[in-house]
Design a protein around this motif. Structure first.
Motif, PDB file in Angstrom:
ATOM      1  N   HIS A  79      -7.770  -2.643  -6.875  1.00 46.78           N
ATOM      2  CA  HIS A  79      -7.034  -2.979  -8.107  1.00 46.78           C
ATOM      3  C   HIS A  79      -5.581  -3.000  -8.132  1.00 46.78           C
ATOM      4  CE1 HIS A  79      -4.047  -1.162 -11.615  1.00 46.78           C
ATOM      5  NE2 HIS A  79      -4.369  -2.372 -11.472  1.00 46.78           N
ATOM      6  N   LEU A  80      -5.419  -4.592  -7.991  1.00 40.76           N
ATOM      7  CA  LEU A  80      -4.003  -5.395  -7.776  1.00 40.76           C
ATOM      8  C   LEU A  80      -2.514  -5.140  -8.205  1.00 40.76           C
ATOM      9  CD1 LEU A  80      -5.788  -8.239  -5.701  1.00 40.76           C
ATOM     10  CD2 LEU A  80      -5.585  -6.456  -4.282  1.00 40.76           C
ATOM     11  N   LYS A  81      -1.661  -4.973  -8.435  1.00 40.83           N
ATOM     12  CA  LYS A  81      -0.631  -4.855  -8.953  1.00 40.83           C
ATOM     13  C   LYS A  81      -0.030  -5.584  -9.155  1.00 40.83           C
ATOM     14  CE  LYS A  81      -1.130  -0.483 -10.409  1.00 40.83           C
ATOM     15  NZ  LYS A  81      -0.585   0.866 -10.894  1.00 40.83           N
ATOM     16  N   SER A  82      -0.256  -7.382  -8.854  1.00 33.10           N
ATOM     17  CA  SER A  82       1.035  -8.329  -8.439  1.00 33.10           C
ATOM     18  C   SER A  82       2.227  -8.524  -9.790  1.00 33.10           C
ATOM     19  CB  SER A  82       0.039  -9.627  -8.660  1.00 33.10           C
ATOM     20  OG  SER A  82      -0.070  -9.892 -10.544  1.00 33.10           O
ATOM     21  N   GLY A  83       2.221  -7.604 -10.597  1.00 33.17           N
ATOM     22  CA  GLY A  83       3.427  -8.242 -11.738  1.00 33.17           C
ATOM     23  C   GLY A  83       4.826  -7.618 -10.991  1.00 33.17           C
ATOM     24  N   ALA A  84       4.949  -7.043  -9.676  1.00 33.10           N
ATOM     25  CA  ALA A  84       6.191  -6.922  -8.809  1.00 33.10           C
ATOM     26  C   ALA A  84       6.137  -7.464  -8.080  1.00 33.10           C
ATOM     27  CB  ALA A  84       6.826  -5.038  -8.583  1.00 33.10           C
ATOM     28  N   MET A  85       5.428  -8.443  -7.619  1.00 29.73           N
ATOM     29  CA  MET A  85       5.253  -9.858  -6.626  1.00 29.73           C
ATOM     30  C   MET A  85       6.591 -10.246  -7.036  1.00 29.73           C
ATOM     31  SD  MET A  85       1.788 -10.983  -6.097  1.00 29.73           S
ATOM     32  CE  MET A  85       2.105 -12.030  -5.084  1.00 29.73           C
ATOM     33  N   LYS A  86       7.441 -10.722  -5.912  1.00 33.20           N
ATOM     34  CA  LYS A  86       9.054 -11.509  -5.707  1.00 33.20           C
ATOM     35  C   LYS A  86       8.512 -12.524  -5.782  1.00 33.20           C
ATOM     36  CE  LYS A  86      10.382 -11.963  -0.665  1.00 33.20           C
ATOM     37  NZ  LYS A  86       9.188 -11.724  -0.530  1.00 33.20           N
ATOM     38  N   ALA A  87       9.632 -12.862  -6.628  1.00 34.92           N
ATOM     39  CA  ALA A  87       9.575 -14.565  -6.841  1.00 34.92           C
ATOM     40  C   ALA A  87      10.023 -15.176  -5.315  1.00 34.92           C
ATOM     41  CB  ALA A  87      10.734 -15.008  -7.748  1.00 34.92           C
ATOM     42  N   GLN A  88       9.304 -16.056  -4.966  1.00 32.34           N
ATOM     43  CA  GLN A  88       9.341 -17.311  -4.223  1.00 32.34           C
ATOM     44  C   GLN A  88       9.089 -18.583  -4.231  1.00 32.34           C
ATOM     45  OE1 GLN A  88       6.985 -15.109  -1.031  1.00 32.34           O
ATOM     46  NE2 GLN A  88       5.783 -16.872  -1.077  1.00 32.34           N
ATOM     47  N   GLY A  89       9.929 -19.845  -3.773  1.00 30.38           N
ATOM     48  CA  GLY A  89       9.889 -20.863  -3.724  1.00 30.38           C
ATOM     49  C   GLY A  89       8.931 -21.412  -4.284  1.00 30.38           C
ATOM     50  N   ASP A  90       8.847 -22.860  -5.024  1.00 29.35           N
ATOM     51  CA  ASP A  90       8.559 -23.775  -6.363  1.00 29.35           C
ATOM     52  C   ASP A  90       7.017 -23.770  -6.542  1.00 29.35           C
ATOM     53  OD1 ASP A  90       7.140 -25.306  -4.742  1.00 29.35           O
ATOM     54  OD2 ASP A  90       8.415 -26.760  -4.509  1.00 29.35           O
ATOM     55  N   PRO A  91       7.101 -23.897  -7.871  1.00 29.65           N
ATOM     56  CA  PRO A  91       5.368 -24.044  -8.601  1.00 29.65           C
ATOM     57  C   PRO A  91       4.189 -24.142  -7.395  1.00 29.65           C
ATOM     58  CG  PRO A  91       6.787 -25.346 -10.154  1.00 29.65           C
ATOM     59  CD  PRO A  91       7.863 -25.072  -8.718  1.00 29.65           C
ATOM     60  N   GLU A 328      -0.497  -5.285 -17.171  1.00 29.56           N
ATOM     61  CA  GLU A 328      -0.155  -6.428 -17.180  1.00 29.56           C
ATOM     62  C   GLU A 328      -0.277  -6.824 -15.854  1.00 29.56           C
ATOM     63  OE1 GLU A 328       1.796  -7.219 -21.794  1.00 29.56           O
ATOM     64  OE2 GLU A 328       2.807  -8.759 -20.366  1.00 29.56           O
ATOM     65  N   ALA A 329      -0.815  -8.280 -15.562  1.00 34.40           N
ATOM     66  CA  ALA A 329      -0.644  -9.206 -13.847  1.00 34.40           C
ATOM     67  C   ALA A 329      -1.286  -7.690 -13.022  1.00 34.40           C
ATOM     68  CB  ALA A 329       0.778  -8.790 -13.479  1.00 34.40           C
ATOM     69  N   SER A 330      -1.816  -7.041 -13.415  1.00 31.61           N
ATOM     70  CA  SER A 330      -2.871  -6.622 -12.565  1.00 31.61           C
ATOM     71  C   SER A 330      -4.528  -7.090 -12.310  1.00 31.61           C
ATOM     72  CB  SER A 330      -3.625  -4.915 -12.951  1.00 31.61           C
ATOM     73  OG  SER A 330      -2.449  -4.248 -13.062  1.00 31.61           O
ATOM     74  N   PHE A 331      -4.654  -7.242 -11.512  1.00 28.27           N
ATOM     75  CA  PHE A 331      -6.151  -7.874 -10.580  1.00 28.27           C
ATOM     76  C   PHE A 331      -7.386  -6.546 -10.852  1.00 28.27           C
ATOM     77  CE2 PHE A 331      -3.375 -11.120  -9.644  1.00 28.27           C
ATOM     78  CZ  PHE A 331      -4.259 -12.437  -9.832  1.00 28.27           C
ATOM     79  N   THR A 332      -8.531  -6.611 -11.339  1.00 28.96           N
ATOM     80  CA  THR A 332      -8.983  -5.182 -10.471  1.00 28.96           C
ATOM     81  C   THR A 332     -10.736  -6.481  -9.759  1.00 28.96           C
ATOM     82  OG1 THR A 332     -10.313  -5.656 -12.914  1.00 28.96           O
ATOM     83  CG2 THR A 332      -9.121  -3.549 -12.325  1.00 28.96           C
ATOM     84  N   LEU A 333     -10.641  -6.193  -8.306  1.00 26.40           N
ATOM     85  CA  LEU A 333     -12.171  -6.325  -8.328  1.00 26.40           C
ATOM     86  C   LEU A 333     -13.119  -5.767  -8.104  1.00 26.40           C
ATOM     87  CD1 LEU A 333     -13.705  -8.709  -6.388  1.00 26.40           C
ATOM     88  CD2 LEU A 333     -12.122  -8.064  -4.213  1.00 26.40           C
ATOM     89  N   HIS A 334     -14.176  -6.057  -8.250  1.00 22.24           N
ATOM     90  CA  HIS A 334     -15.473  -5.570  -8.565  1.00 22.24           C
ATOM     91  C   HIS A 334     -16.577  -6.171  -7.913  1.00 22.24           C
ATOM     92  CE1 HIS A 334     -13.462  -4.062 -12.663  1.00 22.24           C
ATOM     93  NE2 HIS A 334     -13.228  -2.840 -11.153  1.00 22.24           N
ATOM     94  N   PRO A 335     -17.006  -5.692  -7.359  1.00 25.66           N
ATOM     95  CA  PRO A 335     -17.396  -6.629  -5.634  1.00 25.66           C
ATOM     96  C   PRO A 335     -19.082  -6.772  -5.983  1.00 25.66           C
ATOM     97  CG  PRO A 335     -16.861  -4.312  -4.560  1.00 25.66           C
ATOM     98  CD  PRO A 335     -16.198  -4.539  -5.953  1.00 25.66           C
ATOM     99  N   ARG A 373      -3.797 -10.466   3.632  1.00 26.58           N
ATOM    100  CA  ARG A 373      -2.598  -9.304   3.965  1.00 26.58           C
ATOM    101  C   ARG A 373      -1.835  -8.831   2.506  1.00 26.58           C
ATOM    102  NH1 ARG A 373       2.085 -10.154   5.258  1.00 26.58           N
ATOM    103  NH2 ARG A 373       1.524 -12.056   5.136  1.00 26.58           N
ATOM    104  N   GLN A 374      -1.508 -10.066   2.098  1.00 23.14           N
ATOM    105  CA  GLN A 374      -0.696  -9.598   0.512  1.00 23.14           C
ATOM    106  C   GLN A 374      -1.515  -9.108  -0.382  1.00 23.14           C
ATOM    107  OE1 GLN A 374      -0.986 -12.535   2.115  1.00 23.14           O
ATOM    108  NE2 GLN A 374       0.853 -14.293   2.041  1.00 23.14           N
ATOM    109  N   ALA A 375      -2.590  -9.365  -0.989  1.00 24.81           N
ATOM    110  CA  ALA A 375      -3.345  -8.661  -2.238  1.00 24.81           C
ATOM    111  C   ALA A 375      -3.559  -7.228  -1.337  1.00 24.81           C
ATOM    112  CB  ALA A 375      -4.736  -9.072  -1.969  1.00 24.81           C
TER     113      ALA A 375
END
Ligand SMILES: [Fe+2]
Length: 390
Positions: A79-91, A328-335, A373-375
């Motif tokens: 379960h990856l919680k990506s909602g708090a990843m910081k803004a960076q770079g461009d699109p 919101e912005a969670s990922f689940t990975l069920h392998p 690593r970021q995941a």
């Protein structure tokens, strides 16, 4: 592929001269470029430029996009919680790959600034899912308005700039596919039209409404990505110099809220939610819908061991009936290989529900997905135990 479109001025037949007064070198013609997919085997468009699209002033290495894999010693759910990843770079430069294999890369992108240079992905089709943000995709085929919950489908070798209004900070899920991303073949009738009963139709696919010819003889850099390598090409003139095109290879948008869910008296399996098809993976839309109508229907999915597939869900909006703890912005990975299913209590809780307002994007892959690593930095190590009672 989206339906045939024609925009601007094209000659009566393909591959004949398209005449004009004056023009580049006084040659009195527009310059044809055939844009194909899958070699010459699938959809194509024929474009007419003010100047030849081949004039390169300079090319130079521009670095590489590194994918920092973090191999996992144990097979487990994530379960990856990506909602708090910081803004960076461009699109483009702000993309953070999280889950990858040879066929597909899933990245989150929360750009902090506007796209600095034109970009062209030479080796991957892109589907950019717009979680948040209102903007415009600029391409040589014309401009496309972009809004929340759009899938922005960009065929490889489309040069583009993706702009967002400053008042709507963009938040993107970027899917890059090594193979051609298209419409599932079973949705098309033998004549190539989307079938009655398919979950979307031609009217839901939005190509460029008009072309916006840029007539500029000025050096214009374009960053080209092929695999991990980046190369900066400086073109002699702006590449968005089309006066017309026609064909079936062009960028388009499809809004997830236009997906027509197929429901039944009992639970329908995930393939009814398929939205796009690609070698090695599928993209599906879990859209708001009526839940199953049988009086004894269990309205959350049954437990299953997804055999020969890794399942990723990206949670976009609403309440997710079968899951506890996702946001919101969670990922689940069920392998593959281990069962997953509804969380404790959700089966009985679902019985009284009549509809769901959840919106989620699912990507199922044939080959196993690897985490970066970021995941791992946003992974919940307790998630595999979340099915225990309590
Ligand atoms: Fe599943």
């Amino acid at each position: 592929m989206p339906p045939y479109l024609q925009r601007g001025s094209i000659p009566r037949k393909r591959h004949i001269i398209h005449r004009r007064e004056g023009g580049h070198r006084g040659e009195g013609l527009y310059y044809e470029e055939v844009v194909t997919t899958a070699g010459f085997g699938r959809a194509y468009s024929i474009c007419y430029h003010l100047r030849p699209p081949t004039r390169v002033v300079k090319l130079e290495p521009a670095g590489e996009v590194k994918t920092d894999l973090a191999p996992q010693k144990a097979l487990r759910h994530h379960h990856l919680k990506s909602g708090a990843m910081k803004a960076q770079g461009d699109p483009v430069t702000g993309r953070v790959p999280l889950l990858v294999n040879d066929d597909v890369s899933l990245a989150r992108c929360r750009p902090a600034k506007p796209q600095a240079e034109l970009f062209r992905n030479a080796t991957a089709d892109e589907v950019i899912f717009v979680h948040r943000g209102i903007g415009t995709l600029h391409t040589m085929f014309g401009s496309l308005p972009v809004q929340p919950f759009d899938y922005v489908v960009i065929p490889r070798c489309t040069t583009y700039r993706l702009d967002f209004e400053a008042s709507t900070p963009p938040d993107l899920l970027v899917i890059e596919g090594s193979g051609t991303i298209g419409i599932p073949a079973r949705y098309l009738n033998p004549d190539g039209q989307l079938r009655l009963g398919a979950p979307y139709a031609e009217r839901d696919l939005h190509g460029p409404a008009s072309i916006d010819t840029i007539d500029r003889e000025e050096e214009t850099p374009v960053v080209i990505k092929d695999g991990q390598r980046l190369t900066r090409y400086v073109l002699a003139s702006h590449p968005f110099d089309l006066i017309g095109w026609d064909g079936m290879a062009y960028p388009f948008t499809f809004n997830a809220d236009d997906f027509e869910p197929i429901t039944g008296t009992i639970h329908q399996p995930p393939p009814i939610q398929q939205t796009f098809d690609a070698p090695g993976f599928v993209v599906c839309t879990f859209a708001p819908r009526m839940l199953d109508t049988h009086p004894e229907a269990i309205k959350v999915p049954y437990a299953h061991s997804n055999v020969q597939a890794d399942e990723v869900l990206y949670y976009v909006r609403g309440r997710f009936g079968s899951r506890r703890g996702v946001e919101e912005a969670s990922f689940t990975l069920h392998p593959r290989g281990i069962p997953h299913g509804p969380h404790p209590g959700t089966i009985l809780a679902s019985m009284a529900m009549t509809r769901t307002d959840e919106l989620a994007v699912m990507v199922d892959t044939v080959k196993p997905l690897l985490l970066t690593r970021q995941a791992l930095e946003i992974d919940d190590p307790q998630y595999p135990y979340s099915w225990l009672d309590g």
